[in-house]
Design an enzyme around this catalytic site. Structure first.
Site, short mmCIF file in Angstrom:
data_model
loop_
_atom_site.label_atom_id
_atom_site.label_comp_id
_atom_site.label_asym_id
_atom_site.label_seq_id
_atom_site.Cartn_x
_atom_site.Cartn_y
_atom_site.Cartn_z
N LYS A 13 0.89 -1.09 0.09
CA LYS A 13 -0.06 -0.19 0.22
C LYS A 13 1.19 1.19 0.04
O LYS A 13 0.89 2.15 -1.12
CB LYS A 13 -0.81 -0.09 1.32
N ARG A 88 -8.76 1.22 8.88
CA ARG A 88 -8.35 0.45 9.35
C ARG A 88 -10.11 -0.55 9.75
O ARG A 88 -9.44 -2.15 10.27
CB ARG A 88 -7.44 -0.01 10.28
N ARG A 127 11.89 -6.47 4.84
CA ARG A 127 10.61 -4.78 4.68
C ARG A 127 12.46 -3.96 5.52
O ARG A 127 12.12 -4.76 6.55
CB ARG A 127 9.57 -4.26 5.51
N ARG A 160 11.35 -2.26 11.48
CA ARG A 160 10.27 -2.32 12.32
C ARG A 160 9.96 -3.64 13.54
O ARG A 160 9.74 -4.66 13.17
CB ARG A 160 8.76 -1.85 11.66
N ARG A 171 -0.66 -9.92 13.30
CA ARG A 171 -1.34 -8.17 12.37
C ARG A 171 -2.19 -8.93 11.42
O ARG A 171 -3.03 -8.06 10.93
CB ARG A 171 0.12 -7.48 11.63
P1 ADP Z 1 2.29 -1.93 2.88
O1 ADP Z 1 2.69 -0.41 3.20
O2 ADP Z 1 1.21 -2.41 2.74
O3 ADP Z 1 2.73 -2.41 4.96
P2 ADP Z 1 5.18 -1.66 2.28
O4 ADP Z 1 4.69 -0.56 0.51
O5 ADP Z 1 5.26 -0.65 2.84
O6 ADP Z 1 3.88 -2.19 2.23
O7 ADP Z 1 5.40 -2.53 0.82
C1 ADP Z 1 6.01 -3.45 1.78
C2 ADP Z 1 7.35 -5.13 1.76
O8 ADP Z 1 7.16 -4.96 0.20
C3 ADP Z 1 8.39 -3.28 1.49
O9 ADP Z 1 9.82 -4.19 1.85
C4 ADP Z 1 8.22 -3.24 -0.02
O10 ADP Z 1 9.62 -2.45 -0.89
C5 ADP Z 1 8.00 -4.67 -0.92
N1 ADP Z 1 7.75 -4.12 -2.19
C6 ADP Z 1 6.22 -3.82 -1.42
N2 ADP Z 1 5.27 -3.95 -3.18
C7 ADP Z 1 5.87 -5.28 -3.63
C8 ADP Z 1 6.12 -5.84 -5.13
N3 ADP Z 1 5.11 -5.17 -5.81
N4 ADP Z 1 7.18 -7.00 -5.24
C9 ADP Z 1 7.80 -7.50 -4.81
N5 ADP Z 1 7.70 -6.61 -2.73
C10 ADP Z 1 6.96 -5.48 -2.79
P1 AMP Z 2 1.72 0.66 9.47
O1 AMP Z 2 2.64 1.53 8.93
O2 AMP Z 2 -0.15 1.65 8.58
O3 AMP Z 2 2.00 -0.66 8.81
O4 AMP Z 2 0.39 1.05 10.56
C1 AMP Z 2 1.58 0.56 11.76
C2 AMP Z 2 1.08 -0.01 12.52
O5 AMP Z 2 0.36 1.27 13.39
C3 AMP Z 2 -0.47 -1.04 12.43
O6 AMP Z 2 -0.87 -1.84 12.62
C4 AMP Z 2 -1.47 -0.45 13.30
O7 AMP Z 2 -1.53 -1.01 15.11
C5 AMP Z 2 -1.05 1.10 14.01
N1 AMP Z 2 -2.20 2.10 12.56
C6 AMP Z 2 -1.62 2.87 11.98
N2 AMP Z 2 -3.09 3.28 11.03
C7 AMP Z 2 -3.88 2.68 12.18
C8 AMP Z 2 -5.43 2.57 11.42
N3 AMP Z 2 -6.12 4.07 10.80
N4 AMP Z 2 -6.04 2.68 12.90
C9 AMP Z 2 -5.96 1.94 13.93
N5 AMP Z 2 -4.50 1.78 13.66
C10 AMP Z 2 -3.15 1.86 13.11
#
Ligand code: ADP
Ligand code: AMP
Length: 213
Positions: A13, A88, A127, A160, A171
């Site tokens: 995302k 969420r 990541r 993280r 999660r």
């Molecule tokens: P989210 O915001 O949904 O938690 P991220 O955008 O941070 O996810 O992506 C999660 C991990 O996967 C990151 O390390 C990112 O670089 C990697 N990633 C994102 N999109 C792709 C893809 N299409 N193919 C492979 N790896 C990806």
């Molecule tokens: P993210 O960076 O989007 O993966 O979010 C990391 C963590 O932040 C999540 O696992 C939740 O604990 C908290 N968080 C982020 N956005 C929300 C939301 N909209 N509602 C509740 N918790 C959130």
């Protein structure tokens, strides 16, 4: 253009939201990034949010909704935004809907980045995040130029706490229970667009651009 990104944690995302923000000139708003910035700065909000985040749980709606509504009320959001990680829960979505309809506005698209759980576990373990500027890398798919160092700002990259394998399972469970119902919620509104998130990130982006145009 007002866009919501849906998908499991680690579905990509944030990666896609940043690309959308750049192409369409709208801000990328990540509630996770806002919480992490507060944790880094040691604010009361950050300390409270950390208790939940470290366990892979959602931060309570009361805390999250206020932060988001304050953020989207800012001047730079007047032509739209990409929300990443919000809403969420159904109550979060309802509050957002109400706040927008009060000003005669609405969300245009909810983009669901679809990735099965088995791919997610790999993605999260690889990541690496920069807690200074919010940039995200992946040790295999998007490595930084110098291992462990952010290309953008030079800070150290970290795994993280909530990406550690013991928390990822939680999660995903929370996602399926509390967040996945939003897919039906936005489907019913006729604004849901699902894209395959398992392919290369450039191809995911191409599918999103096709949906938006
Ligand atoms: P989210 O915001 O949904 O938690 P991220 O955008 O941070 O996810 O992506 C999660 C991990 O996967 C990151 O390390 C990112 O670089 C990697 N990633 C994102 N999109 C792709 C893809 N299409 N193919 C492979 N790896 C990806
Ligand atoms: P993210 O960076 O989007 O993966 O979010 C990391 C963590 O932040 C999540 O696992 C939740 O604990 C908290 N968080 C982020 N956005 C929300 C939301 N909209 N509602 C509740 N918790 C959130």
């Amino acid at each position: 253009m007002k866009i919501i990104m849906l998908g499991a944690p680690g579905a990509g995302k944030g990666t896609q939201a940043k690309m959308i923000a750049e192409k369409y000139g709208v801000p990328h708003i990540s509630t996770g990034d806002i919480f992490r910035a507060n944790i880094k700065n040691g604010t009361d909000l950050g300390m409270e949010a950390k208790k939940y985040m470290d366990q892979g749980l959602l931060v309570p709606d009361e805390l999250t909704v206020k932060i988001l509504l304050d953020r989207v009320a800012q001047e730079d959001c007047k032509n739209g935004y990409v929300l990443d990680g919000f809403p969420r829960t159904i109550p979060q979505a309802e509050v957002l809907d109400r706040a927008l309809s009060e000003i005669g506005d609405q969300i245009d698209f909810a983009i669901n980045v679809d990735v099965p759980d088995e791919n997610i576990v790999k993605r999260m373990g690889g990541r690496r995040a920069c807690l200074s500027c919010g940039a995200t890398y992946h040790i295999e798919h998007v490595p930084p130029k110098t291992e462990g160092i952010c290309d953008v700002c030079g800070a150290s990259l970290v795994l993280r706490d909530d990406d550690k394998p013991e928390t990822v399972g939680n999660r995903l469970e929370v996602y399926h229970k509390q967040t996945q119902p939003l897919i039906d919620f936005y489907q019913a509104k006729g604004i849901l667009k699902t894209v395959d998130g398992t392919v290369d990130m450039k191809d995911v982006f191409a599918s999103i651009v096709a949906v938006l145009s």
